[in-house]
Design a protein around this motif. Sequence first.
Motif, mmCIF file in Angstrom:
data_model
loop_
_atom_site.group_PDB
_atom_site.id
_atom_site.type_symbol
_atom_site.label_atom_id
_atom_site.label_comp_id
_atom_site.label_asym_id
_atom_site.label_seq_id
_atom_site.Cartn_x
_atom_site.Cartn_y
_atom_site.Cartn_z
ATOM 1 N N GLY A 89 87.489 30.127 9.928
ATOM 2 C CA GLY A 89 86.348 30.224 9.025
ATOM 3 C C GLY A 89 86.096 31.590 8.433
ATOM 4 N N TRP A 90 87.099 32.466 8.456
ATOM 5 C CA TRP A 90 86.928 33.779 7.845
ATOM 6 C C TRP A 90 86.745 33.646 6.337
ATOM 7 C CZ3 TRP A 90 90.055 38.513 9.856
ATOM 8 C CH2 TRP A 90 89.898 38.617 11.244
ATOM 9 N N THR A 91 85.950 34.530 5.753
ATOM 10 C CA THR A 91 85.836 34.583 4.306
ATOM 11 C C THR A 91 87.012 35.369 3.733
ATOM 12 O OG1 THR A 91 84.584 36.652 4.268
ATOM 13 C CG2 THR A 91 83.322 34.585 4.495
ATOM 14 N N LEU A 92 87.196 35.240 2.434
ATOM 15 C CA LEU A 92 88.260 35.991 1.766
ATOM 16 C C LEU A 92 88.029 37.492 1.922
ATOM 17 C CD1 LEU A 92 90.719 36.190 -0.097
ATOM 18 C CD2 LEU A 92 89.157 35.920 -2.041
ATOM 19 N N GLU A 93 86.794 37.920 1.781
ATOM 20 C CA GLU A 93 86.483 39.345 1.902
ATOM 21 C C GLU A 93 86.761 39.845 3.321
ATOM 22 O OE1 GLU A 93 84.577 37.093 0.479
ATOM 23 O OE2 GLU A 93 84.743 37.770 -1.622
ATOM 24 N N GLN A 94 86.426 39.038 4.327
ATOM 25 C CA GLN A 94 86.713 39.430 5.707
ATOM 26 C C GLN A 94 88.219 39.572 5.926
ATOM 27 O OE1 GLN A 94 84.606 36.221 7.666
ATOM 28 N NE2 GLN A 94 83.044 37.636 8.464
ATOM 29 N N TYR A 95 88.985 38.643 5.378
ATOM 30 C CA TYR A 95 90.432 38.743 5.542
ATOM 31 C C TYR A 95 90.984 39.969 4.829
ATOM 32 C CZ TYR A 95 95.375 38.126 5.416
ATOM 33 O OH TYR A 95 96.720 38.382 5.551
ATOM 34 N N ALA A 96 90.501 40.231 3.607
ATOM 35 C CA ALA A 96 90.991 41.390 2.862
ATOM 36 C C ALA A 96 90.693 42.689 3.613
ATOM 37 C CB ALA A 96 90.368 41.429 1.469
ATOM 38 N N ASP A 97 89.493 42.789 4.186
ATOM 39 C CA ASP A 97 89.142 43.990 4.957
ATOM 40 C C ASP A 97 90.020 44.106 6.203
ATOM 41 O OD1 ASP A 97 87.148 44.673 3.156
ATOM 42 O OD2 ASP A 97 85.554 43.683 4.295
ATOM 43 N N PHE A 98 90.249 42.966 6.870
ATOM 44 C CA PHE A 98 91.115 42.964 8.052
ATOM 45 C C PHE A 98 92.521 43.419 7.698
ATOM 46 C CE2 PHE A 98 94.544 40.286 9.777
ATOM 47 C CZ PHE A 98 94.651 40.834 11.048
ATOM 48 N N LEU A 99 93.065 42.907 6.602
ATOM 49 C CA LEU A 99 94.434 43.236 6.231
ATOM 50 C C LEU A 99 94.587 44.739 5.998
ATOM 51 C CD1 LEU A 99 96.807 41.302 3.912
ATOM 52 C CD2 LEU A 99 96.517 43.750 3.591
ATOM 53 N N VAL A 100 93.643 45.330 5.270
ATOM 54 C CA VAL A 100 93.711 46.765 5.008
ATOM 55 C C VAL A 100 93.607 47.545 6.316
ATOM 56 C CG1 VAL A 100 92.530 48.703 3.922
ATOM 57 C CG2 VAL A 100 92.852 46.569 2.654
ATOM 58 N N ASP A 101 92.680 47.147 7.182
ATOM 59 C CA ASP A 101 92.506 47.834 8.466
ATOM 60 C C ASP A 101 93.756 47.692 9.336
ATOM 61 O OD1 ASP A 101 90.750 49.167 10.518
ATOM 62 O OD2 ASP A 101 91.130 47.286 11.558
#
Length: 209
Positions: free
Chosen positions: A189-201
């Motif tokens: 249930g992650w949002t797109l923004e949460q995934y994008a932030d995770f990927l960068v981190d």
Amino acid sequence: MVEGKRVYNSPLRAEQAQRTRAAVLDAATRCFLDEGYAATTMKDVAAEAGVSVQTVFGQGSKAALLLACVDRAVVGDDEEAPLAQRQVFVRLVEAPDRATKLAAVRELTLGYVPQAVPMLEVFAAAAAGDTEIAEAWAEYERRRFADQRVLIGSFGPWLRDGLDADRAAEIAWGVFTHVPVLNLMRGRGWTLEQYADFLVDALERLLLD
């Protein structure tokens, strides 16, 4: 004297052909996403597009339609330029500093994931049951890895000690393919923004000093 046959290229006719192709590919995309590749028929696509079956076949075989739909999803439009030549990709590769590159990674992720990942899931499932599609999938994965190698290679000055661009690209390939995206966004249930932030981190933590 017999005149040669005049060749007439109508801009209006060309525009109509482009609209027809776009309508067929839009319909095929919806059918593939809703029903899967194997269950979708050319009649289904024709009905969804509101055109004849002959018109659909005029755009290519079902396998050709799938590949065209995947290409559109990956680059975002019908233009022939590959992802590696797109502005957001070039801007990322050519960015002069680490912070700008990471911001570009996030921007690319926000645009790429919603349109490309669902079609890549369809593509992978189709490849599992169709030899022709499997060969196309293998070539497509080769091309996608080459693009990712260019992207990760552009972080060369900031890669961790002892980590070259080839190994860094392989690590990124293993961690950031479409399957983990689906596991996190659809499964957890992650949002797109949460995934994008995770990927960068995660990219920073795994690959960069």
